[in-house]
Design a protein around this motif. Structure first.
Motif, short mmCIF file in Angstrom:
data_model
loop_
_atom_site.label_atom_id
_atom_site.label_comp_id
_atom_site.label_asym_id
_atom_site.label_seq_id
_atom_site.Cartn_x
_atom_site.Cartn_y
_atom_site.Cartn_z
N TYR A 63 8.71 15.93 22.05
CA TYR A 63 8.27 14.48 21.47
C TYR A 63 8.21 13.36 22.78
O TYR A 63 7.35 12.91 22.84
N ARG A 103 8.72 8.55 20.26
CA ARG A 103 7.17 8.29 20.15
C ARG A 103 6.77 6.82 20.06
O ARG A 103 5.53 6.73 19.66
N GLU A 152 0.97 15.50 15.94
CA GLU A 152 1.61 14.82 14.94
C GLU A 152 0.69 14.95 13.60
O GLU A 152 1.11 14.37 12.69
#
Lengths: 355, 355, 355, 355
Positions: B162, B223, B169
Motif C-alpha cells: 500500500y 494511502r 484499489e
C-alpha cells in the motif's frame, strides 16, 4: 441379479483403501481383485488396518488383473492415461481417480499439467464424474474421471451462483482451501513428518494450484463458456491440522444487490433433492457453517453461505472429506449412477459427532 | 537507573498472563501489581501454571492499584474506555490492550462496534500501538492502544504494498485469516469445548469481522485516506486446530504488471531493519512460507509473498503468535518504544522447532 | 416382523447422540422417542449435527415418554437408579448406560461411589452388559447395565489371562488408561477448554478411579471370587489428545514361566469367534498393536499382548472407541443379544484409515 | 573473561538444533562451529527455521572441526563411541548426547544394546550427566553423557523414594511413559507420517525399552546396588499426540504404611533447592499434576505424586520437554556445572501457557 464385479488398481494408497472399504460393504458389489505393484501378495489389511477381520483379500499384481464389470484406477497422476486403452479391455466401465481425464480440453491440460496429454483422443469421451453436475452423462458413460478434492468442494459450493447468473465476472473469484494431511497421500516425506506437519498452517500452494483448472472448466460450462471461465480465478491452498477434510472459503462478487432470500432459493433449488449435499447455515450453535471434521467417513458435501450485502459479496463455504466426497465416495456415487443403482448405495455412513 | 514499575489490570486472562511472563523477565521492568477482579488474593501461578516457582506475586483487587510508571489494561472490550480517566491518574503511560482505542474515528468505531464511544475526547490522543508504523508517535505517547491480532498480521503483511502504491484499489482486497483457539480467551464455553473445537476448521466470522476496521484505518493512512481505505475489504476468519497462532492469506490485485524483484525490493526496504519482521520466502523445504506454529512465544511476524503475474495478483502470507506480536509481545515492544529502551528488550525468545 | 420400538432418555449427551445415530441405521429398530430435559422441542440435529438431513425427530420431554420395547437411559450417574421402577413400567427391557447398575454388590457400590445405592433390590437383577462375558444372561435379561469405557477395555483385555488362571494374584495388577476428551461428556468447563485440553497429557485420576470396581467385580467372577478380586488393582487414567478413544496398557505378572504360544492359544480360544474383538499383534508396520484412532465409530475392541518372559510379565494393550464399544455400540450389541438378533446388526462400520 | 567456545557435531537433528538455539542465547558461550555431514555449507536456519535472522552460521563438515572448549556430540547411537578418542583431542570437555556412554557397566550395555561396547576403557570416566544426581562429579568431569529423555523423567521422579528407602523392592516397579513425536528424531518415515501419527496412542515399546537400563543403573546407585537395581522394572512406552513432551506415570509399592506428609517431606528435601525441579501437586484446577505441554522450551522437570495408602502404593508423575530437560537443556545445565557457571545460565525460558 448377480453382483457387480469391481476391481481396483493401485489399492495400497489412501484412495484405494477407502474404495476397498466402501466396496466391501456395498450391497450390490463384489470386489474381485485389488492390484498393487508394491504390495502384491500381502493382505489388504496389512496396509489398511481398519479392514482387519473384514476381508481375506490379498493384493494381486497389476499384470494379473482379470476382466470385471468396473475397474477403478487409483494411480498417481500421469500413470493411467498412457495405459487407458489396456484398462478398457479389462472392463466395459472404467473410473479413473487420477487427474488424467479431468480436463476435457487438451489445451487446458497442457497449461495446468505441462506437456502433451498422452491420450487426447479419449478426452472427449471421459465424463467429469460429479453426479450433481453430470448425472445424465454418467448413466451412459464408459470412461469416468474422478474429481479433484478441493475442486469438488469449490465447484459444488459455487455452481448454484454461476448457474443463476449472479456472479460479477469482472471481479475476481477468490477461493481459499484449507486441507488435511491425507490429501498428500500415503508416502512419507519431509512435508508429512509429524513434528513438522502437526499443528501446521502451511501455505503450500498460494498460487497456481492445478485444481483451479477444474473450477475454470466446470464453472465455465455453467456460464456457456466451453473454453473455460474467463473470470480471474485466485485459488490458494493451506494445509491445516487435520487428517481428513477440506473447507473451502470462496469470495464471490455479485452483479446486483440481492437479499439473502434469493440465495436461499438458489441453493435450495439446486440442492434440495441432492442426497449428499446439505445446506448448513444456522443462526446459533457451534456448527453454524460447514465443518469438515464431522464429515470424516461420510459422503456429504456441506455448503453454507453468508451475504455481505453492502459489498455485493457472498462468502461460500463448502466442506467435505477429501477421501470420500473428494475421491472414493464420489467415485462410488458415480458408479451407482453408471449402473442405475440407488445413488446412496454403500454410502450411508453419516459421520461422527463428536470426533 | 531504577526499573520501570509496571502494573497489569485484568491479569487472569491469557493476554494478562503473557504480559506477566514477559515483564517478569524484562531486564528494565519490575512488576509492581497484577490486578484481577475474580482472582484477587490468589497466586499468579494458580492461573498461569508456567509461572510456578518464578514469582510469588498474588493478584490484587483492581481498587487497590497503586501509582506506577506504566499501566497495562487487559480488560474485555468496552470495559476500559469508560474508566480510562481513572486509569490515567494511576500512571503517566497507559497501554490498553482492548479494542476500545484502536480506532481514531468515532464514526468508524460506531460502524464496527455499535453504539457511541464512551470517551470520544480521548480518541485523538491514543496511538495505534504498532511500532513498525507508529514508532515516532509511540516515543511521545501517553495513551497507546494494543492492536487486533489478525489486524496486526494483515496490516504488517500488506503495508509495504500500500505504501508503495502498487495496489489496484478498484479491486477488492480479500483477506482470509486462520486462527488458534487462545484468541477467544480463557473463558470456557460451547465453542471452546475440546471435543468440538479439536480438529475444527470453523468459519466463525465469514463477513463483518471487527478487525477489518483496523485494516481500513491503517492502510487508509498509508494511502492518504484519513477516513479509511475506500477499497472494498473482504475479511474472513476461520478457526483451525492450533492454540497459539495466526496465518493471514491476503489476495491483492496490482495496478500494473510487475516482476518479483519489485516485490522483494519493496519488502526489503520496508522491513530490512525491523527487528521483529522476517521475510520468509524460500525455494525449497517445508518452511518456505510463514508458519505460525514455530512462532509460539516469539515476537516475530513472518511475512511472505507469491506473485501471480498473469493475474496481476500477489498473495501475501503473514504469521504471528496472537498472544505475542498479536497482543502482549507487541505491547511490550510498544512500551520499549515509549520509554526509549532497546525495542527488543525482554522479547528475545526465538520460538521453538520442532514444536 | 415389526421393528423394535426403542426410546432414549437423555438424548442430548454424547452417548445419547451416538445411540441415536446407531439406532437410526439399525435394520431392526425404529426410534420412537428421544427425551431430553434441556432440549425438548428442538431437532436432534441441532445438537448432533452429523444427523442433519437424516432424521426429523425432535427431542421430547422426559415426562412425555410412551411405552416402547426397549428403553435406553443415558443419564448422569446417580440419576437413573432412583427412577428405575418408573422406567421399567415404560418398557419390558431397560438398558441403563450410567454407572448405577454396574456393580452387583451394594458394598462394592458404597465403597467406590459413596453412599447407599438407591435401589439395592434391583442390583441382583441387573446384568453387566458385556456380551463377551455375559451373553447367555443377556438373552434373558430385562435390566441391563452399560459398562464403563475404560473398564470394558481392561476387562476384555485381561479376561482370557484370568480365566486361564495364568495370573499371579500376589503381585499387583497395574492398568494405565489413556483416554480422549469425549469421555468427559458434552458439558463445557475449565478442564475441557481447548487451549488447556489440546495436546494435554493429563493425569486426571492417578488413583481411585471408579472403573477399578468393575475390574474387581468382573475379573473376580472369572476367578471364582464373587466378592471381587482380592488382588491389588492399581488403575490410573491419563487424558491425552484425542476426542474418541481409549488405550489401556496393563501389566500382569504370571505365576509360571510360559512362552508366547500359550498366550496366543489363550487369546484365540477366548476371542476367535467374537465378532467385535480382534487380536492385534504384528511383527512389522506402524499398527503392530491396538490403536484407538482407527476405531473411531467402530464397535471393535482390539487387543494385543507382549510377553516379557524374563520377568514373567505380560503387557496387555486394549483399544476401543469410548462412545462405541465403550458405551453406545456395546449397548446396541447387548440389545441385539437381548432380542435374539444377529449381534452385529447395526454395528458394521469398520472404522477409517487414515483418520 | 572470554566466552566459552562451544561446537556441536551432528547439528542438523532436533537435539543439535535445540542446543544451537540455547547456546546462541547463552550469556557465557560462543558457538564456534556446528558440523553436519549431510548439510555442510548450508545455513543453520535452512534446517532450523526458528533461527532465521538470529544467526548467519553455516554447517561445517565434521572433518573441519577446530579445537574448542567444549564439544557437544549429537550423533546417532553407536556413532560417537568409536570416535571418542578423536573428539577428545578437539576439546578438553566433551558432552555426548547419544546413548553410548550412559551405562557405566559394559555388561549392562551389552545386555540392553547388544554387542560389545566400542570403548569400554572410557566407560569409567564418563559421568551420567544428570546434575540433580551427579553435580559434584560433573564439576570435575571431562567426558559427560547425556541422559535418556524418558529415563530422566523417571529417575528424577523416583529418586527421592529410592534414596529414602521407602520402596518395596520385592514388588515390581511399573513405569508407563507417554511421549511426543520429536523424540523419534528428524528423519521422516512410515511411523512419523502425519496421517498415521496424528492422534495416535501407539504402544511402540511395551517391553524391553533401553531407557530401562538407565533406571536400573541410577536407582541402583541410590540403593547401594552398583550392578544395578535388583528389583523388577517394567517399563513401557506409548507415543501420544504431542510434538515435545513426556509424561511418566510410575507405580511404586512401599515397604511400609506412610502418610502423605512423609512424601511431601521426602520430595521437598530432595528438590526444594533444585532450580529446575518443581513439585506439582494441587488440590484444584486443571494443572493439578505435571503437564508436559506447558513445559515446551523450558528446562523444568515437574514432579507430582499421589498416595494410595490402602495399597501402600505411590503413583509418581514426572513431566519434561524431551528436547530440553530430556536432552539439550539438560546438557547445557551439565555444561554450566562443568564450567562452574550459574546452573540456570541460558535456561531461563519458563514455558508458555496456554500453548
Amino acid at each position: 441379479m448377480s453382483r457387480i464385479r469391481a476391481a481396483i488398481v493401485g489399492g495400497s494408497g489412501y484412495t484405494g483403501g477407502e474404495l476397498a472399504r466402501l466396496l466391501l460393504f456395498h450391497p450390490e458389489v463384489e470386489i474381485t481383485q485389488v492390484a498393487s505393484g508394491s504390495r502384491a501378495g500381502q493382505f489388504l489389511h496389512s496396509v489398511h488396518p481398519n479392514l482387519r477381520k473384514l476381508t481375506g483379500i490379498r493384493f494381486c499384481r497389476p499384470e494379473d488383473l482379470m476382466p470385471c464389470d468396473v475397474l477403478f484406477l487409483c494411480l498417481p497422476h500421469g500413470a493411467s492415461a498412457g495405459m487407458m486403452e489396456h484398462y478398457r479391455t479389462l472392463a466395459p466401465r472404467v473410473i479413473d481417480l487420477s487427474a488424467d481425464f479431468r480436463l476435457r480440453s487438451s489445451t487446458l491440460y497442457q497449461r495446468w499439467y505441462g506437456g502433451e496429454h498422452p491420450a487426447t483422443h479419449l478426452l472427449g469421451e471421459a465424463v467429469y464424474g460429479l453426479p450433481e453436475l453430470h448425472r445424465a452423462e454418467l448413466s451412459e458413460a464408459t470412461l469416468v474421471s474422478g474429481t479433484g478434492c478441493m475442486a469438488t468442494a469449490s465447484i459444488l459450493g459455487l455452481a448454484p451462483l454461476y448457474r443463476a447468473g449472479l456472479v460479477n465476472e469482472q471481479m475476481p473469484l477468490v477461493v481459499e482451501a484449507k486441507i488435511g494431511s491425507s490429501a498428500a497421500g500415503a508416502a512419507p516425506g519431509a512435508s508429512s513428518h509429524h513434528p513438522d506437519r502437526s499443528g501446521a498452517v502451511r501455505s503450500f500452494q498460494p498460487t497456481g494450484h492445478r485444481h483451479s483448472a477444474e473450477l475454470i472448466q466446470e464453472l465455465g460450462v455453467l456460464r456457456g463458456q466451453p473454453d473455460g471461465l474467463t473470470q480471474s480465478v485466485a485459488f490458494s491452498a493451506t494445509a491445516v491440522e487435520l487428517v481428513r477434510g477440506i473447507l473451502v472459503t470462496a469470495h464471490v462478487f455479485l452483479n446486483e444487490q440481492i437479499d439473502e432470500k434469493v440465495l436461499w432459493r438458489v441453493y435450495r433449488e439446486a440442492y434440495g433433492r441432492e442426497p449428499f449435499i446439505r445446506i448448513v447455515k444456522e443462526r446459533s450453535g457451534v456448527y453454524r457453517y460447514p465443518e469438515p471434521k464431522i464429515l470424516a467417513g461420510s459422503n456429504f458435501c456441506d455448503i453454507g453461505f453468508e451475504l455481505d450485502a453492502a459489498q455485493r459479496r457472498v462468502v461460500v463455504m463448502a466442506a467435505l472429506d477429501n477421501l470420500m466426497k473428494g475421491a472414493a465416495g464420489n467415485a462410488v456415487q458415480a458408479m451407482n449412477c453408471m449402473f442405475g443403482l440407488d445413488e446412496t448405495a454403500g454410502l450411508l455412513f453419516p459421520g461422527l459427532h463428536p470426533v
